[in-house]
Design a protein around this motif. Structure first.
Motif, PDB file in Angstrom:
ATOM      1  N   GLY A 181       0.797  -1.331  -0.214  1.00 21.14           N
ATOM      2  CA  GLY A 181      -0.053  -0.069  -0.023  1.00 21.14           C
ATOM      3  C   GLY A 181       0.746   1.211   0.148  1.00 21.14           C
ATOM      4  O   GLY A 181       0.278   2.280   0.510  1.00 21.14           O
ATOM      5  N   ALA A 182       2.158   1.264  -0.423  1.00 24.41           N
ATOM      6  CA  ALA A 182       2.949   2.348  -0.544  1.00 24.41           C
ATOM      7  C   ALA A 182       3.246   3.025  -1.769  1.00 24.41           C
ATOM      8  O   ALA A 182       2.925   2.290  -2.847  1.00 24.41           O
ATOM      9  N   THR A 183       3.647   3.966  -1.948  1.00 29.41           N
ATOM     10  CA  THR A 183       3.993   4.725  -3.149  1.00 29.41           C
ATOM     11  C   THR A 183       5.398   3.995  -3.658  1.00 29.41           C
ATOM     12  O   THR A 183       6.330   4.482  -2.748  1.00 29.41           O
ATOM     13  N   PRO A 184       5.184   3.510  -4.609  1.00 27.58           N
ATOM     14  CA  PRO A 184       6.773   2.848  -5.128  1.00 27.58           C
ATOM     15  C   PRO A 184       7.985   3.990  -5.573  1.00 27.58           C
ATOM     16  O   PRO A 184       7.426   5.199  -6.254  1.00 27.58           O
ATOM     17  N   ILE A 185       8.848   3.751  -5.286  1.00 31.63           N
ATOM     18  CA  ILE A 185      10.062   4.669  -5.970  1.00 31.63           C
ATOM     19  C   ILE A 185      10.248   4.355  -7.466  1.00 31.63           C
ATOM     20  O   ILE A 185       9.871   3.439  -7.742  1.00 31.63           O
ATOM     21  N   LYS A 186      10.305   5.570  -7.936  1.00 33.75           N
ATOM     22  CA  LYS A 186      10.400   5.425  -9.468  1.00 33.75           C
ATOM     23  C   LYS A 186      11.731   6.194 -10.060  1.00 33.75           C
ATOM     24  O   LYS A 186      12.169   7.265  -8.876  1.00 33.75           O
ATOM     25  N   ASP A 187      11.968   6.249 -11.027  1.00 30.49           N
ATOM     26  CA  ASP A 187      13.004   6.830 -11.684  1.00 30.49           C
ATOM     27  C   ASP A 187      12.772   8.355 -12.200  1.00 30.49           C
ATOM     28  O   ASP A 187      12.690   8.480 -13.581  1.00 30.49           O
ATOM     29  N   ASP A 188      12.386   9.226 -11.315  1.00 26.50           N
ATOM     30  CA  ASP A 188      12.124  10.622 -11.579  1.00 26.50           C
ATOM     31  C   ASP A 188      13.135  11.445 -10.887  1.00 26.50           C
ATOM     32  O   ASP A 188      14.083  11.959 -11.749  1.00 26.50           O
ATOM     33  N   SER A 189      13.149  11.684  -9.595  1.00 21.61           N
ATOM     34  CA  SER A 189      14.174  12.241  -8.880  1.00 21.61           C
ATOM     35  C   SER A 189      15.714  11.417  -8.858  1.00 21.61           C
ATOM     36  O   SER A 189      16.473  12.100  -8.945  1.00 21.61           O
ATOM     37  N   TYR A 190      15.192  10.025  -8.993  1.00 24.01           N
ATOM     38  CA  TYR A 190      16.499   9.324  -9.245  1.00 24.01           C
ATOM     39  C   TYR A 190      16.782   9.177 -10.615  1.00 24.01           C
ATOM     40  O   TYR A 190      15.884   9.160 -11.268  1.00 24.01           O
ATOM     41  N   ALA A 191      18.104   9.176 -10.933  1.00 25.76           N
ATOM     42  CA  ALA A 191      18.391   8.537 -12.356  1.00 25.76           C
ATOM     43  C   ALA A 191      18.484   7.048 -11.899  1.00 25.76           C
ATOM     44  O   ALA A 191      18.591   6.439 -10.892  1.00 25.76           O
ATOM     45  N   ARG A 192      18.176   6.193 -13.064  1.00 26.03           N
ATOM     46  CA  ARG A 192      18.186   4.702 -12.918  1.00 26.03           C
ATOM     47  C   ARG A 192      19.479   4.087 -12.237  1.00 26.03           C
ATOM     48  O   ARG A 192      19.385   3.134 -11.728  1.00 26.03           O
ATOM     49  N   ILE A 193      20.764   4.690 -12.652  1.00 24.70           N
ATOM     50  CA  ILE A 193      21.790   4.148 -12.100  1.00 24.70           C
ATOM     51  C   ILE A 193      21.826   4.401 -10.742  1.00 24.70           C
ATOM     52  O   ILE A 193      22.824   4.035 -10.099  1.00 24.70           O
ATOM     53  N   ASP A 194      20.931   5.377 -10.036  1.00 26.43           N
ATOM     54  CA  ASP A 194      21.184   5.617  -8.528  1.00 26.43           C
ATOM     55  C   ASP A 194      20.420   4.379  -7.930  1.00 26.43           C
ATOM     56  O   ASP A 194      20.793   4.063  -6.621  1.00 26.43           O
ATOM     57  N   LEU A 195      19.527   3.655  -8.593  1.00 29.07           N
ATOM     58  CA  LEU A 195      18.851   2.585  -7.717  1.00 29.07           C
ATOM     59  C   LEU A 195      19.688   1.413  -7.185  1.00 29.07           C
ATOM     60  O   LEU A 195      19.386   1.004  -6.183  1.00 29.07           O
ATOM     61  N   GLY A 196      20.785   1.065  -7.743  1.00 34.14           N
ATOM     62  CA  GLY A 196      21.694   0.025  -7.253  1.00 34.14           C
ATOM     63  C   GLY A 196      22.174   0.772  -5.928  1.00 34.14           C
ATOM     64  O   GLY A 196      22.557  -0.216  -5.129  1.00 34.14           O
ATOM     65  N   GLN A 197      22.484   1.811  -5.549  1.00 32.77           N
ATOM     66  CA  GLN A 197      22.968   2.358  -4.335  1.00 32.77           C
ATOM     67  C   GLN A 197      21.951   2.244  -3.337  1.00 32.77           C
ATOM     68  O   GLN A 197      22.066   1.758  -2.367  1.00 32.77           O
ATOM     69  N   LEU A 198      20.610   2.563  -3.767  1.00 34.80           N
ATOM     70  CA  LEU A 198      19.437   2.152  -2.847  1.00 34.80           C
ATOM     71  C   LEU A 198      19.404   0.664  -2.280  1.00 34.80           C
ATOM     72  O   LEU A 198      19.231   0.362  -1.309  1.00 34.80           O
ATOM     73  N   ALA A 199      19.563  -0.354  -3.209  1.00 30.03           N
ATOM     74  CA  ALA A 199      19.528  -1.707  -2.884  1.00 30.03           C
ATOM     75  C   ALA A 199      20.552  -2.035  -1.957  1.00 30.03           C
ATOM     76  O   ALA A 199      20.307  -2.918  -1.038  1.00 30.03           O
ATOM     77  N   GLY A 200      21.536  -1.578  -2.222  1.00 31.77           N
ATOM     78  CA  GLY A 200      22.972  -1.641  -1.283  1.00 31.77           C
ATOM     79  C   GLY A 200      22.815  -1.041   0.031  1.00 31.77           C
ATOM     80  O   GLY A 200      23.274  -1.641   1.027  1.00 31.77           O
ATOM     81  N   ASN A 201      22.173  -0.068   0.151  1.00 32.46           N
ATOM     82  CA  ASN A 201      21.728   0.577   1.630  1.00 32.46           C
ATOM     83  C   ASN A 201      20.851  -0.309   2.508  1.00 32.46           C
ATOM     84  O   ASN A 201      20.814  -0.124   3.545  1.00 32.46           O
ATOM     85  N   ALA A 202      19.956  -1.255   1.645  1.00 36.43           N
ATOM     86  CA  ALA A 202      19.067  -2.268   2.327  1.00 36.43           C
ATOM     87  C   ALA A 202      19.833  -3.497   2.691  1.00 36.43           C
ATOM     88  O   ALA A 202      19.269  -4.523   3.179  1.00 36.43           O
ATOM     89  N   GLY A 203      21.158  -3.615   2.317  1.00 41.62           N
ATOM     90  CA  GLY A 203      21.974  -4.915   2.293  1.00 41.62           C
ATOM     91  C   GLY A 203      21.546  -5.798   1.387  1.00 41.62           C
ATOM     92  O   GLY A 203      21.732  -6.940   1.420  1.00 41.62           O
TER      93      GLY A 203
END
Length: 352
Positions: A181-203
């Motif tokens: 039920g949450a608003t999904p993260i999308k590549d708007d303020s993020y560039a797509r190559i930022d998304l790997g950083q987020l994944a790593g932050n969560a381990g």
């Protein structure tokens, strides 16, 4: 009669004879074991339980289970020397206890389930129940926080149930979460190559195309003119909240693997032939004002999976798009993470 738990007297000791698993209906089968709760000298026996009801054995924090709940199972100190099992929505310790009188043993997610026998079944309405392959414990779990994840390849791969949404923290240290039920993260303020950083932050890490095809198996193809099977109507102008479409679930109980947002996968390649150094493809998204070197490329591409919110019948379990540029931002791509298993185990733990 005295009760002894000698090995468990050592701080941090844990021994479980088996795993936490789904029982009959919305119950759990809990293993026996020895546990240290509270440090040296605080050893306790854990007794096994069959068809243990988390609702009638909780800390008073909930009266029933609801779609999207993440429930944690604790062992709590008892004067008898036999620890008691308690369920809680708290991820730290149950109400009425603290970190010295309780210890988190495991947990589960309460969500929709599509059995293997009902893969690609358009008439099937996935019920809401304890998700069997979301059950985890300290001996059977991913290397990351197990909250909101399911085990897809037994003993090897865990996958976020939901497309990721924002959790705690700020860039570049914010942690994405798998939540209903949450608003999904999308590549708007993020560039797509930022998304790997987020994944790593969560381990966690980005999925590969082969892993995507595995966890999406059994989900329904989207439709051009409605959102019945996936959020894919060609008239949609953007994504919806995570888990909004009841039938959009794979046979591994992964939600929205088709439609809503394309899933950014870990597969970069170059489709061109004339290579040049280029800083414009890295000076994008978060920290775009920082000097971060160049990429030598011709036509840098990445593979995405599932299809997005208005791709209609193109969305599905084998939908792959090989025409995405990693540096772009257009709000069509989202994030789902995966994680490796902590221990190698062979027991099959999919839905039944």
């Amino acid at each position: 009669m005295s009760v002894y738990a000698i090995p468990a007297q050592a701080a941090g000791f844990v021994s479980l004879f088996g795993s936490i698993e789904k029982g009959t209906g919305d119950t759990l089968n809990l293993p026996e074991g020895l546990f240290n709760i509270g440090g040296n000298g605080q050893g306790y026996i854990l007794q096994s339980k069959t068809d243990w009801d988390p609702v009638s054995n909780n800390d008073g924090g909930f009266a029933s289970l609801a779609l999207g709940d993440d429930i944690y199972v604790y062992a709590v100190q008892d004067s008898s020397g036999v620890a008691q099992w308690i369920a809680s929505k708290n991820s730290t310790y149950p109400d009425g206890y603290d970190e010295t009188t309780s210890r988190k043993v495991g947990g589960f997610h309460y969500g929709r389930v599509r059995p293997v026998s009902n893969r690609y079944d358009e008439s099937y309405d996935p019920p809401t129940q304890i998700v069997p392959n979301s059950c985890w414990d300290l001996k059977h779990r991913p290397t990351c926080d197990p909250t909101g994840m399911v085990e897809v390849i037994p003993g090897k791969l865990w996958v976020d149930i939901y497309l990721n949404s924002e959790g705690a923290g700020t860039w570049p240290e914010n942690t994405p979460v798998s939540k209903f039920g949450a608003t999904p993260i999308k590549d708007d303020s993020y560039a797509r190559i930022d998304l790997g950083q987020l994944a790593g932050n969560a381990g966690k890490r980005l999925p590969t195309p082969e892993e995507f095809k595995r966890y999406a198996e059994g989900c329904l193809e989207g439709n051009d003119g409605d959102n019945l099977h996936a959020w894919s109507d060609t008239g949609n102008s953007g994504p919806t909240s995570t888990g909004d479409v009841a039938k959009a679930i794979s046979m591994y109980n992964v939600v929205d693997p088709a439609g809503n947002l394309q899933e950014w996968l870990d597969a970069l390649y170059d489709a061109g032939s004339s290579f040049n150094w280029d800083s414009s493809v890295v000076d994008v998204g978060k920290d775009s004002d920082k000097a971060r070197g160049d990429v030598r490329h011709a036509d840098w591409k990445c593979i995405t999976g599932g299809g997005n919110y208005n791709n209609g019948v193109h969305c599905g379990a084998r939908c792959l798009n090989l025409n995405n540029n990693p540096e772009n931002s257009n709000g069509n791509n989202g994030l789902r993470c995966v994680c490796d298993h902590r221990f190698r185990e062979t027991a099959a733990r999919i839905n039944s």
